[in-house]
Design a protein around this motif. Sequence first.
Motif, PDB file in Angstrom:
ATOM      1  N   VAL A 110       0.810  -1.164   0.124  1.00 10.66           N
ATOM      2  CA  VAL A 110      -0.119   0.021  -0.145  1.00 10.66           C
ATOM      3  C   VAL A 110       0.837   1.327   0.111  1.00 10.66           C
ATOM      4  N   GLY A 111       0.594   1.995  -0.959  1.00 13.17           N
ATOM      5  CA  GLY A 111       1.511   3.353  -0.754  1.00 13.17           C
ATOM      6  C   GLY A 111       1.744   3.963  -2.210  1.00 13.17           C
ATOM      7  N   PRO A 112       2.429   5.186  -2.483  1.00 10.90           N
ATOM      8  CA  PRO A 112       3.053   5.764  -1.316  1.00 10.90           C
ATOM      9  C   PRO A 112       2.476   6.494  -0.338  1.00 10.90           C
ATOM     10  N   LEU A 113       2.939   6.429   0.913  1.00  8.88           N
ATOM     11  CA  LEU A 113       2.192   7.064   2.042  1.00  8.88           C
ATOM     12  C   LEU A 113       2.982   8.124   2.864  1.00  8.88           C
ATOM     13  N   GLY A 114       2.197   9.033   3.303  1.00  9.96           N
ATOM     14  CA  GLY A 114       2.985  10.168   4.008  1.00  9.96           C
ATOM     15  C   GLY A 114       3.627  11.285   3.310  1.00  9.96           C
ATOM     16  N   VAL A 115       4.245  12.224   4.179  1.00 11.73           N
ATOM     17  CA  VAL A 115       4.766  13.357   3.470  1.00 11.73           C
ATOM     18  C   VAL A 115       6.369  13.255   3.526  1.00 11.73           C
ATOM     19  N   GLY A 116       6.730  13.313   2.325  1.00 10.25           N
ATOM     20  CA  GLY A 116       8.275  13.215   1.861  1.00 10.25           C
ATOM     21  C   GLY A 116       9.109  14.471   2.120  1.00 10.25           C
ATOM     22  N   PHE A 117      10.435  14.684   1.683  1.00 11.84           N
ATOM     23  CA  PHE A 117      10.845  15.663   1.719  1.00 11.84           C
ATOM     24  C   PHE A 117      10.773  16.483   0.783  1.00 11.84           C
ATOM     25  N   GLY A 235      -0.380   2.611   8.789  1.00 10.78           N
ATOM     26  CA  GLY A 235       0.202   3.497   7.882  1.00 10.78           C
ATOM     27  C   GLY A 235      -0.577   4.530   7.197  1.00 10.78           C
ATOM     28  N   PHE A 236      -1.700   4.665   7.496  1.00 10.11           N
ATOM     29  CA  PHE A 236      -2.732   5.750   6.905  1.00 10.11           C
ATOM     30  C   PHE A 236      -3.523   6.384   7.994  1.00 10.11           C
ATOM     31  N   GLY A 237      -3.307   6.470   9.073  1.00  8.18           N
ATOM     32  CA  GLY A 237      -3.797   7.425   9.981  1.00  8.18           C
ATOM     33  C   GLY A 237      -4.828   6.857  10.877  1.00  8.18           C
ATOM     34  N   ALA A 238      -5.243   5.499  10.841  1.00  8.14           N
ATOM     35  CA  ALA A 238      -6.262   4.831  11.468  1.00  8.14           C
ATOM     36  C   ALA A 238      -6.160   4.668  13.124  1.00  8.14           C
ATOM     37  N   CYS A 239      -4.810   4.239  13.331  1.00  2.71           N
ATOM     38  CA  CYS A 239      -4.692   3.516  14.616  1.00  2.71           C
ATOM     39  C   CYS A 239      -4.033   4.356  15.746  1.00  2.71           C
ATOM     40  N   PHE A 240      -3.349   5.538  15.399  1.00  2.00           N
ATOM     41  CA  PHE A 240      -2.716   6.411  16.400  1.00  2.00           C
ATOM     42  C   PHE A 240      -1.676   5.501  16.870  1.00  2.00           C
ATOM     43  N   CYS A 254       2.731   8.646  10.140  1.00  2.00           N
ATOM     44  CA  CYS A 254       2.371   8.238   8.804  1.00  2.00           C
ATOM     45  C   CYS A 254       1.649   8.936   8.115  1.00  2.00           C
ATOM     46  N   VAL A 255       0.997  10.195   8.703  1.00  2.00           N
ATOM     47  CA  VAL A 255       0.174  10.790   7.847  1.00  2.00           C
ATOM     48  C   VAL A 255       0.825  12.315   7.716  1.00  2.00           C
ATOM     49  N   ASP A 256       1.188  12.786   8.969  1.00  2.00           N
ATOM     50  CA  ASP A 256       1.887  14.112   9.040  1.00  2.00           C
ATOM     51  C   ASP A 256       3.299  13.912   8.800  1.00  2.00           C
ATOM     52  N   GLY A 257       3.991  13.115   8.618  1.00  2.00           N
ATOM     53  CA  GLY A 257       5.251  12.686   8.618  1.00  2.00           C
ATOM     54  C   GLY A 257       5.439  11.426   7.439  1.00  2.00           C
ATOM     55  N   PRO A 258       6.542  10.866   7.291  1.00  2.00           N
ATOM     56  CA  PRO A 258       7.621  10.803   8.240  1.00  2.00           C
ATOM     57  C   PRO A 258       8.552  11.785   8.238  1.00  2.00           C
ATOM     58  N   VAL A 259       8.681  12.867   7.222  1.00  2.00           N
ATOM     59  CA  VAL A 259       9.506  13.840   7.350  1.00  2.00           C
ATOM     60  C   VAL A 259       8.870  14.966   8.115  1.00  2.00           C
ATOM     61  N   LEU A 260       9.360  15.223   9.053  1.00  2.00           N
ATOM     62  CA  LEU A 260       9.219  16.604   9.928  1.00  2.00           C
ATOM     63  C   LEU A 260      10.045  17.923   9.897  1.00  2.00           C
TER      64      LEU A 260
END
Length: 277
Positions: A110-117, A235-240, A254-260
């Motif tokens: 499943v993917g690509p997921l999240g926020v990259g660089f 991996g998509f915001g459901a489990c916290f 997983c949704v606000d990162g993994p890049v912070l």
Amino acid sequence: MTAVEPRTLAPPERRTVEVVGCEALGAYTVLWAIDRDGPREPRPGQFYMLSTAERWGGGACERPYLPRAFSFARALQEGDGIRLAFLLEEVGPGTERLAQLKPGDGLSLVGPLGVGFRPPREGRRPLLVGGGIGTAPLLCLSDDLEGPAVMLGFRSAAHAAAAALFAAETQLATDDGSAGRHGLVTELLASELDSEAHAEVFACGPPAMLEAVRALCAEREVPAQLAMESGMACGFGACFGCVVPTREGYLRLCVDGPVLEASGLETASAPGGGHQG
Ligand SMILES: Cc1cc2nc3c(=O)[nH]c(=O)nc-3n(C[C@H](O)[C@H](O)[C@H](O)COP(=O)(O)OP(=O)(O)OC[C@H]3O[C@@H](n4cnc5c(N)ncnc54)[C@H](O)[C@@H]3O)c2cc1C
Ligand code: FES
């Protein structure tokens, strides 16, 4: 805290792609698969949830049960799809099973997921800092950037074999001195920051390394983007399950990162990874 770039909305469904290679590279394994139905341009720093199409779980303790998170290391356009590369370190049942895959086997993803660089800020030279398996997302990032300085730290020469994947020149440090400089990759970063007035740091690695990078950059007021890790169940915001503390409260990595952005963190060493099901 704001995310550094918008998310890609991946198709929510799990798809099975074909494995085309799975080879040892020093202490790691490089897994290649062709994805014909997913987004064609994943962004460096994004990740996929992986499991094998067959024999995933069901053993003595039923693990691995949940899919596992992996940054993609390369995504090359190929015919009607993309050839994805993942760099794996065998640390438990999930990574061990993935490393046993053979050409022709099915890989569920499943993917690509999240926020990259995000691209480097105007006028700043990208300094890439990778520790161990955290080297993976820096590989595709270094392919996309012009003239980055790449600094990599590993436990030993066997792990440092991953440096050969980089097209860009790399500076190496190892814990045991068996390849490159005997010491920490953050020592390489400190001397690079001494000579580079306008830098932006892009880092991925273990929490202690990321915290050292964050502190060095904060001291010198250098912007830094950190690709972080946390145990991920969905991996998509459901489990916290992947929440990390930031200056503005908890974020789901997983949704606000993994890049912070490093400036939004009190510390980069807080997140941890637990055993996954
Ligand atoms: C966004 C993201 C990208 C990742 N990219 C890669 C990659 O490119 N290559 C790669 O090899 N691994 C990567 N990982 C880590 C990978 O997901 C874990 O190593 C894997 O899930 C372990 O599964 P396992 O069943 O083999 O081991 P488990 O038995 O589940 O874990 C083995 C050991 O590793 C620890 N652990 C498990 N997951 C994590 C984690 N996320 N952070 C810290 N410690 C953990 C456990 O506490 C345990 O001690 C990434 C993780 C995340 C969140
Ligand atoms: S892994 Fe489930 S919310 Fe992030």
